[in-house]
Motif scaffolding. Structure first.
Motif, PDB file in Angstrom:
ATOM      1  N   HIS A 276      -2.381  -0.606  -7.043  1.00  0.00           N
ATOM      2  CA  HIS A 276      -3.014  -0.981  -8.326  1.00  0.00           C
ATOM      3  C   HIS A 276      -2.701   0.064  -9.395  1.00  0.00           C
ATOM      4  O   HIS A 276      -2.363  -0.275 -10.534  1.00  0.00           O
ATOM      5  N   GLN A 277      -2.808   1.335  -9.006  1.00  0.00           N
ATOM      6  CA  GLN A 277      -2.526   2.429  -9.965  1.00  0.00           C
ATOM      7  C   GLN A 277      -1.114   2.321 -10.526  1.00  0.00           C
ATOM      8  O   GLN A 277      -0.886   2.455 -11.730  1.00  0.00           O
ATOM      9  N   LYS A 278      -0.168   2.088  -9.618  1.00  0.00           N
ATOM     10  CA  LYS A 278       1.250   2.075 -10.041  1.00  0.00           C
ATOM     11  C   LYS A 278       1.575   0.865 -10.925  1.00  0.00           C
ATOM     12  O   LYS A 278       2.381   0.962 -11.848  1.00  0.00           O
ATOM     13  N   ILE A 279       0.952  -0.280 -10.637  1.00  0.00           N
ATOM     14  CA  ILE A 279       1.195  -1.467 -11.477  1.00  0.00           C
ATOM     15  C   ILE A 279       0.662  -1.211 -12.887  1.00  0.00           C
ATOM     16  O   ILE A 279       1.300  -1.553 -13.890  1.00  0.00           O
ATOM     17  N   SER A 280      -0.492  -0.565 -12.957  1.00  0.00           N
ATOM     18  CA  SER A 280      -1.078  -0.261 -14.256  1.00  0.00           C
ATOM     19  C   SER A 280      -0.147   0.659 -15.058  1.00  0.00           C
ATOM     20  O   SER A 280       0.148   0.419 -16.235  1.00  0.00           O
ATOM     21  N   GLN A 281       0.329   1.675 -14.372  1.00  0.00           N
ATOM     22  CA  GLN A 281       1.223   2.654 -15.016  1.00  0.00           C
ATOM     23  C   GLN A 281       2.519   1.988 -15.486  1.00  0.00           C
ATOM     24  O   GLN A 281       2.975   2.200 -16.616  1.00  0.00           O
ATOM     25  N   ALA A 282       3.092   1.149 -14.616  1.00  0.00           N
ATOM     26  CA  ALA A 282       4.352   0.477 -14.961  1.00  0.00           C
ATOM     27  C   ALA A 282       4.146  -0.504 -16.121  1.00  0.00           C
ATOM     28  O   ALA A 282       5.032  -0.677 -16.969  1.00  0.00           O
ATOM     29  N   THR A 283       2.967  -1.137 -16.186  1.00  0.00           N
ATOM     30  CA  THR A 283       2.679  -2.072 -17.278  1.00  0.00           C
ATOM     31  C   THR A 283       2.686  -1.333 -18.611  1.00  0.00           C
ATOM     32  O   THR A 283       3.268  -1.803 -19.600  1.00  0.00           O
ATOM     33  N   LEU A 284       2.037  -0.174 -18.634  1.00  0.00           N
ATOM     34  CA  LEU A 284       1.983   0.590 -19.894  1.00  0.00           C
ATOM     35  C   LEU A 284       3.377   1.028 -20.327  1.00  0.00           C
ATOM     36  O   LEU A 284       3.698   1.044 -21.519  1.00  0.00           O
TER      37      LEU A 284
ATOM     38  N   ASN B 298       0.796  -1.236   0.000  1.00  0.00           N
ATOM     39  CA  ASN B 298       0.000   0.000   0.000  1.00  0.00           C
ATOM     40  C   ASN B 298       0.822   1.277   0.000  1.00  0.00           C
ATOM     41  O   ASN B 298       0.355   2.327   0.422  1.00  0.00           O
ATOM     42  N   SER B 299       2.063   1.185  -0.451  1.00  0.00           N
ATOM     43  CA  SER B 299       2.942   2.360  -0.506  1.00  0.00           C
ATOM     44  C   SER B 299       3.711   2.412  -1.814  1.00  0.00           C
ATOM     45  O   SER B 299       4.832   2.914  -1.848  1.00  0.00           O
ATOM     46  N   PHE B 300       3.153   1.907  -2.894  1.00  0.00           N
ATOM     47  CA  PHE B 300       3.896   1.890  -4.160  1.00  0.00           C
ATOM     48  C   PHE B 300       4.183   3.305  -4.665  1.00  0.00           C
ATOM     49  O   PHE B 300       5.015   3.487  -5.549  1.00  0.00           O
ATOM     50  N   ASP B 301       3.484   4.298  -4.117  1.00  0.00           N
ATOM     51  CA  ASP B 301       3.784   5.682  -4.495  1.00  0.00           C
ATOM     52  C   ASP B 301       5.162   6.097  -3.983  1.00  0.00           C
ATOM     53  O   ASP B 301       5.727   7.084  -4.449  1.00  0.00           O
TER      54      ASP B 301
ATOM     55  N   ILE C  15      -1.227  -9.484 -21.777  1.00  0.00           N
ATOM     56  CA  ILE C  15      -1.050  -9.132 -20.363  1.00  0.00           C
ATOM     57  C   ILE C  15      -2.375  -8.638 -19.792  1.00  0.00           C
ATOM     58  O   ILE C  15      -3.095  -7.869 -20.435  1.00  0.00           O
ATOM     59  N   PHE C  16      -2.661  -9.110 -18.583  1.00  0.00           N
ATOM     60  CA  PHE C  16      -3.777  -8.560 -17.813  1.00  0.00           C
ATOM     61  C   PHE C  16      -3.183  -7.784 -16.643  1.00  0.00           C
ATOM     62  O   PHE C  16      -2.358  -8.324 -15.910  1.00  0.00           O
ATOM     63  N   THR C  17      -3.631  -6.551 -16.473  1.00  0.00           N
ATOM     64  CA  THR C  17      -3.091  -5.735 -15.391  1.00  0.00           C
ATOM     65  C   THR C  17      -4.210  -4.919 -14.748  1.00  0.00           C
ATOM     66  O   THR C  17      -5.358  -4.956 -15.164  1.00  0.00           O
ATOM     67  N   HIS C  18      -3.815  -4.166 -13.707  1.00  0.00           N
ATOM     68  CA  HIS C  18      -4.798  -3.345 -12.995  1.00  0.00           C
ATOM     69  C   HIS C  18      -5.277  -2.177 -13.842  1.00  0.00           C
ATOM     70  O   HIS C  18      -4.594  -1.740 -14.781  1.00  0.00           O
TER      71      HIS C  18
END
Ligand SMILES: [Zn+2]
Length: 235
Positions: free
Chosen positions: A130-138, A92-95, A118-121
């Protein structure tokens, strides 16, 4: 090699699927039925987790990390997932994490496993991880020349995706539906393995609410049950 996919196909080029999930349980909440459909058709599915999902909670005990990991492994066996990878970013601190670090892990996984899908958040989830994983995936799947990832989907996580009541944020508006009427039962079985994460109805992360969402997503697309996604990009 040709694979005959009669039902629930993502399309004919789906051979290897990578699921990116911030926490163990997101994979089942978001796409547990779809995973089972894929692995039942002998499509290889790997999952990459990024945090233990428990250490940000007050009074958490160290063995909870092991229990959650064990649960993920048992879910992996049930859904016939070929490989699970665990990372230990602060829950809960990926920011507070350099996004490049997460992107590099995803890039490395892509290089080794070579997924076409790929399936991501979803990027506008309430949960910061979740937000950060989505951003990193893109970032990791930028459609440059020789990009092997051809399709990126966003999945929804009940009790996060629908709780971002921001007026200015794009809401989850799915455009891709996978029939899970044959695998909803196994999705619920998988959620039972993560039983300590489940809540009492009418919480959105309760068995009853998840079944209701699956029924609604299905009804939206003419199925008895479905999981819904946003196709972010297809090459
Ligand atoms: Zn999560």
């Amino acid at each position: 090699m040709s694979i005959s996919i009669k039902k629930n196909k993502l399309d004919s080029i789906t051979r290897k699927v990578l699921i990116l999930a911030a926490h163990p349980d997101d994979e089942v909440l978001g796409c547990g039925g779809t995973i089972y459909n894929l692995t039942s058709q002998k499509i290889a599915v790997n999952i990459c987790f990024f945090s233990n999902g428990v250490s940000s909670r007050p009074n958490f005990k160290k063995n909870e990390i092991l229990l959650r990991k064990k649960a993920a492994q048992n879910v992996g066996k049930l859904l016939k997932i070929s490989s699970l990878t665990f990372n230990d970013f602060p829950d809960n601190s990926f920011d507070k994490v350099n996004i490049l670090e997460i992107t590099k892990i995803i890039e490395k996984k892509i290089k080794i496993f070579k997924p076409d899908t790929i399936f991501t958040h979803f990027g506008n989830d309430l949960n910061i991880d979740h937000q950060k994983i989505s951003q990193a995936t893109l970032a990791a799947t930028r459609p440059q020349k020789n990009q092997i990832v051809k399709k990126v989907f966003f999945y929804e996580v009940p009790s996060s995706t629908e709780w971002n009541f921001s007026k200015n944020k794009k809401l989850f508006n799915p455009n891709w539906f996978v029939d899970i009427s044959g695998s909803l039962k196994i999705k619920i079985e998988a959620l039972k393995i993560y039983g300590s994460e489940m809540r009492k109805y009418p919480h959105p992360r309760s068995y009853k609410a998840i079944e209701a969402l699956s029924r609604w997503r299905g009804a939206t697309a003419g199925y008895k049950a479905a999981e819904a996604f946003i196709l972010a990009r297809k090459i």
